[in-house]
Enzyme design. Structure first.
Site, mmCIF file in Angstrom:
data_model
loop_
_atom_site.group_PDB
_atom_site.id
_atom_site.type_symbol
_atom_site.label_atom_id
_atom_site.label_comp_id
_atom_site.label_asym_id
_atom_site.label_seq_id
_atom_site.Cartn_x
_atom_site.Cartn_y
_atom_site.Cartn_z
ATOM 1 N N ASP A 146 33.506 -36.858 38.400
ATOM 2 C CA ASP A 146 34.256 -36.028 39.334
ATOM 3 C C ASP A 146 33.282 -34.985 39.875
ATOM 4 O O ASP A 146 32.168 -34.828 39.362
ATOM 5 C CB ASP A 146 35.445 -35.385 38.621
ATOM 6 C CG ASP A 146 36.455 -34.788 39.597
ATOM 7 O OD1 ASP A 146 36.258 -34.910 40.822
ATOM 8 O OD2 ASP A 146 37.443 -34.204 39.120
ATOM 9 N N ASP A 161 34.408 -31.403 41.084
ATOM 10 C CA ASP A 161 34.793 -30.058 40.659
ATOM 11 C C ASP A 161 34.829 -29.953 39.142
ATOM 12 O O ASP A 161 35.451 -30.760 38.456
ATOM 13 C CB ASP A 161 36.175 -29.702 41.230
ATOM 14 C CG ASP A 161 36.179 -29.696 42.749
ATOM 15 O OD1 ASP A 161 35.357 -28.973 43.334
ATOM 16 O OD2 ASP A 161 36.991 -30.427 43.337
ATOM 17 N N ASP A 185 53.640 -26.102 46.281
ATOM 18 C CA ASP A 185 53.241 -26.415 47.656
ATOM 19 C C ASP A 185 52.197 -25.427 48.172
ATOM 20 O O ASP A 185 51.281 -25.813 48.910
ATOM 21 C CB ASP A 185 54.460 -26.413 48.573
ATOM 22 C CG ASP A 185 55.397 -27.585 48.304
ATOM 23 O OD1 ASP A 185 54.982 -28.528 47.594
ATOM 24 O OD2 ASP A 185 56.549 -27.548 48.785
ATOM 25 N N SER A 186 52.335 -24.166 47.809
ATOM 26 C CA SER A 186 51.373 -23.156 48.267
ATOM 27 C C SER A 186 50.002 -23.400 47.663
ATOM 28 O O SER A 186 48.976 -23.290 48.355
ATOM 29 C CB SER A 186 51.888 -21.751 47.911
ATOM 30 O OG SER A 186 53.102 -21.470 48.583
ATOM 31 N N ILE A 187 49.973 -23.725 46.371
ATOM 32 C CA ILE A 187 48.691 -24.037 45.721
ATOM 33 C C ILE A 187 48.074 -25.278 46.361
ATOM 34 O O ILE A 187 46.864 -25.334 46.637
ATOM 35 C CB ILE A 187 48.893 -24.259 44.212
ATOM 36 C CG1 ILE A 187 49.262 -22.952 43.510
ATOM 37 C CG2 ILE A 187 47.646 -24.883 43.589
ATOM 38 C CD1 ILE A 187 48.138 -21.960 43.365
ATOM 39 N N ARG A 188 48.890 -26.288 46.632
ATOM 40 C CA ARG A 188 48.399 -27.522 47.267
ATOM 41 C C ARG A 188 47.818 -27.222 48.643
ATOM 42 O O ARG A 188 46.761 -27.752 49.018
ATOM 43 C CB ARG A 188 49.555 -28.512 47.389
ATOM 44 C CG ARG A 188 49.197 -29.841 48.062
ATOM 45 C CD ARG A 188 50.435 -30.504 48.627
ATOM 46 N NE ARG A 188 51.063 -29.663 49.645
ATOM 47 C CZ ARG A 188 52.304 -29.816 50.098
ATOM 48 N NH1 ARG A 188 53.064 -30.768 49.578
ATOM 49 N NH2 ARG A 188 52.781 -29.024 51.033
#
Length: 500
Positions: free
Chosen positions: A107, A109, A257-260
């Site tokens: 990966d 990150d 949703d905000s984090i996404r």
């Protein structure tokens, strides 16, 4: 191969030594010698003192067993400390030889690249502002700041009750680590809510840790989830503190949703690219690991959800302009975990065609072996002597007084150990006496795990890892297995359950 690596939570060997010795000190201070009665005592081996012609008294016996257990525990300290002093070690869950591994997958990150403490503050602030500006949450939420010491990975979140908690490998909640907002939920309330401390299997998170298909629990497993858990707790705290009615499920969805959107809308990517030295920790050993694998003829691929330009700039910074030459395949915007189980979708390839990486099955079939999984290592040791002694306690009044003192001491030791790692939730890998649910997943999916990829530099690529044989509960030697000194014998009381 299934391997796990990630950032070690700081070098704590010296502090760990102090904690171990501190725990011993707490016990030793609580071990008073039995008071002798003047003029009528005769002393036997092991320090048992009795009146002439009388049987040994229970109090003397119990405290002698206590001191004996403490002496045995002190003898374990050197071996315990030796296991805390090697941050470059790789730990094995299963027998595995590196000579059998032909393809290594990475990966991006927190595997090839490590971020500074500023990144989680950036994610928290950006998601918090999206809640206010796009989801119309109260502007007062902006008063909450990111606290990096609040949450740990692996926690479960009850979506319907808005409660964050730590659960062990057997689905038991660790009491004292249950939070509603930023406040701990009393143990009595937790037991009433869940009709005990056990969470049924049907309520646990699904295979990927999500709350779906009737599962009411969401597990936060990766490092990016830390600001999300903190934001969830802060927003819950705001509504609770101001006595405002709200729907926990909707709040959870809005925060998710905000984090996404911080990722999908490129907010995080643009901020990092604009100030790469602030957010990315330069890691020269990343290039050394990749070069070592390449020199030994290993095939390598990189798979990430991040966009191509973002990955390219970061890899140029930590590895060099020629970083692509080290990889046979680079897959970006992969949309993991769906990438591994959705055969219909396409993905973006760099240097395509060298390996048929259209789905998980073809990745594994290319070499006959599976890919690399990445995560972190952290450890704690907690002595079981008080639990063993408590199980032996007799039922007379004097013994019950000693029992309560030992229980109080054990509680203090557990709290001290928890605070050493995290004041709210304790260790990533342990509850009071059991492995965490997070460690259960790690043990299930990773053959080896390590602090970071740099640990591979300490091992020859033909090295074979052998797991330590872990004794089962009935195989463990315990002080209760040994008969007491002299003629004084007390059978272990039947039906005494170990307190959780």
């Amino acid at each position: 191969m299934a391997a796990a690596a990630g950032p070690l939570l700081g070098s704590r060997a010296a502090a760990a030594a102090a904690v171990v010795r501190g725990l011993l000190g707490v016990c030793l201070r609580r071990a008073p010698a039995p008071a002798p009665a003047a003029g009528t005592l005769s002393c036997r081996a092991k320090g048992f003192c009795t009146a002439a012609g009388a049987a040994p008294d229970m109090k003397s016996y119990l405290w002698e067993r206590y001191r004996e257990a403490k002496r045995s525990t002190e003898d374990l300290v050197p071996s315990i400390m030796s296991n805390l002093l090697n941050p470059d070690a790789i730990f094995s869950n299963n027998e595995m030889s590196l000579s059998d591994i032909e393809i290594y997958g990475f990966d991006y990150d927190y595997t090839l690249v490590f971020y500074s403490k500023h990144l989680h503050t950036l994610i928290f602030n950006a998601a918090r502002d999206l809640l206010i500006n796009e989801h119309r949450y109260p502007a007062e939420i902006r008063n909450y700041e990111y606290d990096p010491s609040f949450a740990i990975r692996g926690l479960h979140y009850d979506v319907h009750r808005a409660i964050l908690m730590k659960i062990d490998a057997f689905h038991y909640i660790q009491l004292g680590t249950v939070y509603r907002g930023l406040s701990v939920v009393p143990d009595e309330e937790v037991i009433e809510m869940y009709e005990g401390s056990h969470v049924p299997l049907e309520q646990m998170s699904d295979f990927y840790g999500k709350s779906s298909h009737g599962n009411t629990m969401k597990q936060f497993m990766d490092i990016f989830s830390l600001p999300e858990m903190t934001l969830l707790s802060c927003v819950n705290e705001y509504f609770l503190k101001n006595n405002l009615d709200y729907e926990p499920v909707h709040l959870y969805k809005d925060v998710k949703d905000s984090i996404r959107d911080v990722h999908i809308k490129g907010i995080m990517y643009r901020a990092i690219e604009a100030d790469i030295e602030k957010y990315i920790c330069y890691a020269e050993q990343t290039r050394a690991v990749l070069a070592k694998l390449a020199d030994h003829g290993k095939k390598m691929f990189l798979i990430t959800n991040s966009p191509s330009s973002f990955v390219d700039k970061g890899m140029r910074y930590i590895v060099g302009k020629d970083w692509r030459d080290m990889f046979d395949v680079v897959i970006v915007q992969a949309e993991k975990p769906n990438f591994f189980n959705d055969r219909r979708r396409s993905c973006v390839f760099e240097n395509p065609g060298l390996l048929p990486c259209h789905n998980k099955a073809s990745m594994e079939d290319a070499s006959g072996r599976s890919k690399t999984h990445i995560d972190t290592n952290d450890t704690t040791n907690c002595f079981p002597l008080l639990s063993v002694l408590i199980l032996q306690i007799h039922r007379d009044d004097e013994s019950q007084v000693i029992l309560q003192e030992w229980k109080k001491e054990r509680k203090e030791m557990r709290e001290m150990t928890k605070n050493f790692f995290n004041s709210q939730f304790g260790s990533l890998f342990r509850t009071d006496q059991n492995p965490t649910y997070f460690l259960r997943r790690l043990s299930r999916f990773a053959d080896i795990y390590m602090a970071s990829l740099s640990c591979l530099l300490s091992y020859d690529l033909s090295h074979t890892f052998y797991p330590r044989r872990t004794p089962l509960q009935h195989e463990l030697p315990a002080w209760s297995d040994r008969p007491p000194a002299g003629n004084f014998h007390i059978p272990v009381t039947h039906g005494v359950a170990q307190a959780k």
